[in-house]
Enzyme design. Structure first.
Site, PDB file in Angstrom:
ATOM      1  N   HIS A   1       4.534   2.499  -7.888  1.00 36.35           N
ATOM      2  CA  HIS A   1       3.552   1.406  -7.912  1.00 36.35           C
ATOM      3  C   HIS A   1       2.635   1.526  -9.131  1.00 36.35           C
ATOM      4  O   HIS A   1       2.275   0.521  -9.758  1.00 36.35           O
ATOM      5  CB  HIS A   1       2.685   1.433  -6.653  1.00 36.35           C
ATOM      6  CG  HIS A   1       3.425   1.188  -5.375  1.00 36.35           C
ATOM      7  ND1 HIS A   1       3.645   2.178  -4.454  1.00 36.35           N
ATOM      8  CD2 HIS A   1       3.993   0.064  -4.868  1.00 36.35           C
ATOM      9  CE1 HIS A   1       4.303   1.679  -3.419  1.00 36.35           C
ATOM     10  NE2 HIS A   1       4.544   0.404  -3.645  1.00 36.35           N
TER      11      HIS A   1
ATOM     12  N   GLY B   1       0.821  -1.200   0.000  1.00 36.39           N
ATOM     13  CA  GLY B   1       0.000   0.000   0.000  1.00 36.39           C
ATOM     14  C   GLY B   1       0.860   1.257   0.000  1.00 36.39           C
ATOM     15  O   GLY B   1       2.033   1.218  -0.347  1.00 36.39           O
TER      16      GLY B   1
ATOM     17  N   VAL C   1      11.530   4.208 -10.384  1.00 34.94           N
ATOM     18  CA  VAL C   1      10.971   5.508 -10.776  1.00 34.94           C
ATOM     19  C   VAL C   1      11.501   6.556  -9.798  1.00 34.94           C
ATOM     20  O   VAL C   1      11.554   6.315  -8.586  1.00 34.94           O
ATOM     21  CB  VAL C   1       9.426   5.463 -10.750  1.00 34.94           C
ATOM     22  CG1 VAL C   1       8.833   6.812 -11.153  1.00 34.94           C
ATOM     23  CG2 VAL C   1       8.914   4.356 -11.681  1.00 34.94           C
TER      24      VAL C   1
END
Ligand code: PAF
Length: 293
Positions: A41, A35, A180
């Site tokens: 993500h 999460g 990233v």
């Protein structure tokens, strides 16, 4: 949900997941997460969409992979925003089990990550990779994906998962996605939100050290380590200081330090603490001229 985003089906129990899984037609890609989803993500979910017909995202903060005194209790839990991100990126299914669903009883049988799990990040976080592999294998068994997508930012985690899948003949294809970064180079991490502005300034030394190492690649392993270390040496005296855990140049498959004569692929990996926040970063490198490789 934002305009036009289709809400993913949410499964919270094994029974709900099983029903959703049985209804899947075609191939399934899983993106396992804890999460606190960020752009990194989101890019994994986009890659999963290119890899399979149906995309599932799991959201579970796994207690087994946190050591005593680590940030399990304060790890960010942002389910509503995570669901929105999954919807925006076109995920079809979100598996969000509770601790009781994942661990109905105290587990007696868990995975051991072996010598590789005791190296590098395993030195600063003993037991971390045992807990991580145990939950990843459980998720793969529950979701039964054709493909599972992980970020290369956790390079040792990815290498260990590939090794587990090979060693235990787990029927899944593991896909890695490049790290990233923020425009200034900071690798995206769910833990970045802990950082104050000053701490973030110090944390930038990690990616700068990697870039300095990359710029010295022609000089070979000693030059790479030296260039990266020079950047980190400044950061350990900054305010706030970087508490350096490690800087290593390792074989990407084993995480054993490469020798001074090494040619071929290597990973320059770094970790440290800024304030109470543990941060990791790495850069894949190719050592030696193409002729020498
Ligand atoms: O990388 C993570 O978020 C976690 O280690 C993972 C793979 C979801 C297992 O809990």
């Amino acid at each position: 949900m934002s305009e036009g985003a289709r809400k993913p089906v949410v499964a919270e129990t094994r029974e709900e997941l099983s029903a959703v899984r049985s209804a899947v037609e075609g191939t399934l890609a899983l993106v396992p997460t804890m999460g606190a989803l960020h752009e990194g993500h989101r890019s994994l979910i986009r890659m999963a969409r290119q890899s399979a017909d149906v995309v599932a995202v799991s959201i579970f903060v796994n207690p087994l992979q946190f050591g005593p005194g680590e940030d399990f209790d304060r790890y960010p839990r942002t389910f509503a925003a995570d669901l929105q991100a999954c919807a925006d990126e076109g995920a079809d299914v979100v598996f969000a089990p509770s601790r009781e669903v994942m661990y109905p009883a105290e587990p007696q049988v868990t995975l051991r990550s072996g010598p590789m799990g005791a190296r590098v990040e395993g030195v600063t976080r003993p037991g971390h990779f045992d807990g991580m592999l145990t939950v990843v294998l459980k998720l793969l068994n529950l979701v039964r994906p054709d493909v599972a997508v992980f970020g290369e930012k956790d390079a040792q985690q990815l290498a260990m998962i590939r090794r587990m899948v090979a060693d235990l003949n787990v029927p899944v294809e593991i896909v890695g996605h490049p790290t990233v970064r923020e425009p200034d180079g900071l690798a995206l991490s769910s833990r970045n939100r802990y950082l104050s502005a000053a701490e973030r300034g110090t944390a930038l030394a990690l990616s700068r050290a990697l870039r300095a190492g990359e710029a010295a690649v022609q000089g070979g392993p000693d030059a790479i380590r030296g260039a990266a270390r020079a950047v980190l040496d400044t950061a350990v005296h900054a305010a706030p200081p970087l508490g350096l855990d490690y800087l290593v140049l390792v074989d990407p498959a084993t995480f054993v330090e490469v020798t001074a004569a090494h040619h071929g692929p290597a990973v320059l990996a770094v970790a440290g603490r800024v304030g109470a926040t543990h941060l990791i970063d790495n850069l894949p490198l190719q050592l030696g001229s193409p002729k020498e490789r």
